[in-house]
Design a protein around this motif. Structure first.
Motif, PDB file in Angstrom:
ATOM      1  N   ASP A   1      83.909  48.807 111.854  1.00 55.99           N
ATOM      2  CA  ASP A   1      83.583  50.042 111.233  1.00 55.99           C
ATOM      3  C   ASP A   1      84.128  50.520 110.134  1.00 55.99           C
ATOM      4  O   ASP A   1      83.815  51.210 109.399  1.00 55.99           O
ATOM      5  CB  ASP A   1      83.580  51.200 112.491  1.00 55.99           C
ATOM      6  CG  ASP A   1      83.118  50.780 113.685  1.00 55.99           C
ATOM      7  OD1 ASP A   1      81.879  50.728 113.805  1.00 55.99           O
ATOM      8  OD2 ASP A   1      83.671  50.395 114.754  1.00 55.99           O
TER       9      ASP A   1
ATOM     10  N   GLY B   1      81.516  43.029 112.701  1.00 59.35           N
ATOM     11  CA  GLY B   1      81.203  44.357 113.277  1.00 59.35           C
ATOM     12  C   GLY B   1      82.205  45.681 113.231  1.00 59.35           C
ATOM     13  O   GLY B   1      82.287  46.478 113.928  1.00 59.35           O
TER      14      GLY B   1
ATOM     15  N   ARG C   1      84.795  43.205 119.761  1.00 60.32           N
ATOM     16  CA  ARG C   1      83.503  44.027 119.741  1.00 60.32           C
ATOM     17  C   ARG C   1      82.767  43.654 120.998  1.00 60.32           C
ATOM     18  O   ARG C   1      81.959  44.624 121.584  1.00 60.32           O
ATOM     19  CB  ARG C   1      82.699  43.885 118.601  1.00 60.32           C
ATOM     20  CG  ARG C   1      81.459  44.731 118.257  1.00 60.32           C
ATOM     21  CD  ARG C   1      81.718  46.124 117.869  1.00 60.32           C
ATOM     22  NE  ARG C   1      81.987  46.930 119.122  1.00 60.32           N
ATOM     23  CZ  ARG C   1      82.376  48.214 119.338  1.00 60.32           C
ATOM     24  NH1 ARG C   1      82.918  48.711 118.124  1.00 60.32           N
ATOM     25  NH2 ARG C   1      82.322  48.932 120.443  1.00 60.32           N
ATOM     26  N   GLU C   2      82.545  42.270 121.024  1.00 61.10           N
ATOM     27  CA  GLU C   2      81.331  41.820 122.104  1.00 61.10           C
ATOM     28  C   GLU C   2      82.267  42.239 123.603  1.00 61.10           C
ATOM     29  O   GLU C   2      81.582  42.781 124.471  1.00 61.10           O
ATOM     30  CB  GLU C   2      81.465  40.534 121.981  1.00 61.10           C
ATOM     31  CG  GLU C   2      80.615  39.604 123.055  1.00 61.10           C
ATOM     32  CD  GLU C   2      80.603  38.244 122.883  1.00 61.10           C
ATOM     33  OE1 GLU C   2      80.060  37.740 121.805  1.00 61.10           O
ATOM     34  OE2 GLU C   2      81.122  37.712 123.816  1.00 61.10           O
TER      35      GLU C   2
ATOM     36  N   GLY D   1      80.488  48.365 128.262  1.00 60.30           N
ATOM     37  CA  GLY D   1      79.934  49.975 128.210  1.00 60.30           C
ATOM     38  C   GLY D   1      80.600  50.609 126.946  1.00 60.30           C
ATOM     39  O   GLY D   1      80.513  51.974 126.881  1.00 60.30           O
ATOM     40  N   TYR D   2      81.616  50.224 126.418  1.00 59.90           N
ATOM     41  CA  TYR D   2      82.380  50.885 125.521  1.00 59.90           C
ATOM     42  C   TYR D   2      81.860  50.501 123.868  1.00 59.90           C
ATOM     43  O   TYR D   2      82.518  50.531 122.934  1.00 59.90           O
ATOM     44  CB  TYR D   2      84.022  50.514 125.463  1.00 59.90           C
ATOM     45  CG  TYR D   2      84.587  50.966 127.003  1.00 59.90           C
ATOM     46  CD1 TYR D   2      84.766  52.080 127.179  1.00 59.90           C
ATOM     47  CD2 TYR D   2      84.513  49.971 127.784  1.00 59.90           C
ATOM     48  CE1 TYR D   2      85.151  52.417 128.304  1.00 59.90           C
ATOM     49  CE2 TYR D   2      85.083  50.205 129.006  1.00 59.90           C
ATOM     50  CZ  TYR D   2      85.460  51.437 129.341  1.00 59.90           C
ATOM     51  OH  TYR D   2      85.985  51.874 130.525  1.00 59.90           O
ATOM     52  N   THR D   3      80.745  50.835 123.728  1.00 59.11           N
ATOM     53  CA  THR D   3      79.955  50.979 122.673  1.00 59.11           C
ATOM     54  C   THR D   3      80.458  51.817 121.730  1.00 59.11           C
ATOM     55  O   THR D   3      80.211  51.696 120.277  1.00 59.11           O
ATOM     56  CB  THR D   3      78.452  50.786 122.667  1.00 59.11           C
ATOM     57  OG1 THR D   3      77.993  52.108 123.312  1.00 59.11           O
ATOM     58  CG2 THR D   3      77.741  49.507 123.465  1.00 59.11           C
ATOM     59  N   TYR D   4      80.693  53.066 122.121  1.00 57.02           N
ATOM     60  CA  TYR D   4      81.198  54.007 120.915  1.00 57.02           C
ATOM     61  C   TYR D   4      82.842  53.888 120.586  1.00 57.02           C
ATOM     62  O   TYR D   4      83.254  54.597 119.795  1.00 57.02           O
ATOM     63  CB  TYR D   4      80.999  55.334 121.908  1.00 57.02           C
ATOM     64  CG  TYR D   4      82.071  55.419 123.184  1.00 57.02           C
ATOM     65  CD1 TYR D   4      82.978  55.693 123.434  1.00 57.02           C
ATOM     66  CD2 TYR D   4      80.880  54.992 124.336  1.00 57.02           C
ATOM     67  CE1 TYR D   4      83.607  55.850 124.462  1.00 57.02           C
ATOM     68  CE2 TYR D   4      81.647  55.227 125.892  1.00 57.02           C
ATOM     69  CZ  TYR D   4      82.784  55.417 125.573  1.00 57.02           C
ATOM     70  OH  TYR D   4      83.511  55.312 127.217  1.00 57.02           O
TER      71      TYR D   4
ATOM     72  N   LEU E   1      83.949  44.942 124.398  1.00 58.34           N
ATOM     73  CA  LEU E   1      83.946  46.274 124.385  1.00 58.34           C
ATOM     74  C   LEU E   1      82.451  46.723 124.792  1.00 58.34           C
ATOM     75  O   LEU E   1      82.058  47.455 125.795  1.00 58.34           O
ATOM     76  CB  LEU E   1      84.259  47.161 123.215  1.00 58.34           C
ATOM     77  CG  LEU E   1      85.761  47.071 122.632  1.00 58.34           C
ATOM     78  CD1 LEU E   1      86.146  47.774 121.464  1.00 58.34           C
ATOM     79  CD2 LEU E   1      86.724  47.863 123.880  1.00 58.34           C
ATOM     80  N   ASP E   2      81.429  46.042 124.088  1.00 64.26           N
ATOM     81  CA  ASP E   2      80.185  46.221 124.191  1.00 64.26           C
ATOM     82  C   ASP E   2      79.679  45.909 125.627  1.00 64.26           C
ATOM     83  O   ASP E   2      79.013  46.800 126.432  1.00 64.26           O
ATOM     84  CB  ASP E   2      79.373  45.647 123.212  1.00 64.26           C
ATOM     85  CG  ASP E   2      79.313  46.547 121.824  1.00 64.26           C
ATOM     86  OD1 ASP E   2      80.094  47.527 121.772  1.00 64.26           O
ATOM     87  OD2 ASP E   2      78.855  45.881 120.787  1.00 64.26           O
ATOM     88  N   ILE E   3      80.148  44.687 126.107  1.00 64.38           N
ATOM     89  CA  ILE E   3      79.636  44.260 127.525  1.00 64.38           C
ATOM     90  C   ILE E   3      80.024  45.178 128.722  1.00 64.38           C
ATOM     91  O   ILE E   3      79.490  45.257 129.521  1.00 64.38           O
ATOM     92  CB  ILE E   3      79.629  42.878 127.687  1.00 64.38           C
ATOM     93  CG1 ILE E   3      81.076  42.352 127.779  1.00 64.38           C
ATOM     94  CG2 ILE E   3      78.621  42.108 126.869  1.00 64.38           C
ATOM     95  CD1 ILE E   3      81.350  40.926 127.891  1.00 64.38           C
TER      96      ILE E   3
ATOM     97  N   SER F   1      85.509  52.718 118.366  1.00 67.50           N
ATOM     98  CA  SER F   1      85.474  52.206 116.813  1.00 67.50           C
ATOM     99  C   SER F   1      86.413  51.137 116.692  1.00 67.50           C
ATOM    100  O   SER F   1      87.448  50.934 117.491  1.00 67.50           O
ATOM    101  CB  SER F   1      85.732  53.148 115.814  1.00 67.50           C
ATOM    102  OG  SER F   1      85.023  54.535 116.386  1.00 67.50           O
TER     103      SER F   1
END
Ligand code: PBG
Length: 323
Positions: free
Chosen positions: A242, A240, A175-176, A182-185, A178-180, A187
């Motif tokens: 989904d 985190g 999750r971390e 830019g892939y927050t979307y 992906l988020d850093i 799942s």
């Protein structure tokens, strides 16, 4: 007798009105095996009716499945033995046929949902889901490899990532990453309660991914345990995830049920290869009615509490529903 339950079953219309559980193609995720090359449609001998496809052959197959109402696919790579190594480096290699196929599919069918496993086994020369050292499966040392694999899949356009190795802390780590980036979307459907099961045999045949030594019992769960599934679910939820997945489905309907009661995110179930192979074999012998048995199996998984179901029966069930 002033209470007669049979009154509520007296006609097909009444039965349909009072039906508690619904199952349709929208609930299904179709697992598909992909192989590098051209013109390949190679049947998996222990999983009849399922194939290793090359991308050119897979495209018309997906077109057909879309017409039947199947929109979600979980694609697994059958990787050449020569490309496997101890660190699963092919999983994030530049010219990886699997990542290219994800790009092609998302480009060609923007409406579909694509899911992918994040685990080392299809790419590992040891046939394990994690790094192997002196016969031990390492946990924390595996996480950076999973992060690279997940990021490469996100870059290729994957919609849902399925961490499938039962390592500790992988959902948080992925999750971390992906988020850093830019892939927050993107799942995460975590393989939350994945048991060390005899029912994965045909899948391992399909990918030639069986462990070269030992078994998976230090990471996959003991089939005897239910409370441990709640612990795994709590961790994945807090890290985190989904959606939470239970796998296999049929021997573990109680686990699906208990997760559904205790967590307010979607629960999914993987109706695995061995479970499907049993039904194919019995139907081939004429021992049961295939279509009706499949419908009953999928319904039972939904009734236990699964929102989505991964199943090799997806296409056959969709055809049966259409009839
Ligand atoms: C690998 C993986 C397995 C399956 C899905 N992902 C096999 C395993 O853990 O050995 C099994 C699916 C099936 O049997 O249909 N991480």
């Amino acid at each position: 007798m002033n209470i007669r339950p049979r009154r509520n079953r007296k006609s097909s219309a009444i039965r349909a009105m009072l039906e508690e559980t619904k199952i349709g193609t929208e609930h299904l995720i179709y697992p598909i095996f992909l192989k590098d090359g051209k013109g390949i449609k190679d049947e998996v001998s222990s999983l009849p009716n399922n194939y290793r496809w090359s991308i050119d052959k897979l495209i018309p197959e997906i077109e057909e499945c879309l017409k039947l109402g199947i929109y979600t696919y979980d694609i697994f790579p059958a990787v050449d033995e020569a490309l496997k190594d101890k660190i699963a480096s092919y999983s994030y290699a530049e010219d990886n046929f699997y990542l290219n196929a994800i790009r092609t599919l998302k480009d060609k069918f923007p409406e579909i949902v694509l899911m992918s496993d994040v685990a080392m086994d299809p790419y590992s020369s040891d046939g394990h889901d994690g790094l192997v050292e002196d016969g031990k499966i390492l946990n924390d040392e595996t996480l950076p490899i999973l992060n690279k694999m997940a990021l490469a899949q996100a870059q290729a356009g994957i919609d849902i990532i399925g961490p499938s190795d039962m390592m500790d802390g992988r959902v948080e780590s992925i999750r971390e990453t992906l988020d850093i980036n830019g892939y927050t979307y993107v799942s995460i459907m975590s393989y939350t309660a994945k048991y060390a099961s005899a029912f994965y045999g045909p899948f391992r045949d399909a990918l030639n991914s069986a462990p070269k030594s030992g078994d998976k019992k230090t990471y996959q769960m003991n089939p005897a345990n239910k409370r441990e599934a709640l612990l795994e679910a709590e961790l994945d939820f807090l890290e985190g995830a989904d959606m939470l997945m239970v796998k296999p489905a049929l021997c573990y309907l109680d686990i699906i049920h208990v997760l559904k009661e205790n967590f307010n995110i979607p629960i999914t179930a993987y109706n695995v290869s061995g479970e499907c192979a049993m039904v194919y074999a019995a139907a081939e012998k004429g021992w049961l009615n295939y279509d009706i048995a499949v419908a009953e199996i999928l319904l039972s998984i939904r009734r236990a509490g699964a929102d989505g179901i991964l199943t090799y029966f997806a296409k056959d069930f969709a055809k049966f529903k259409k009839k």
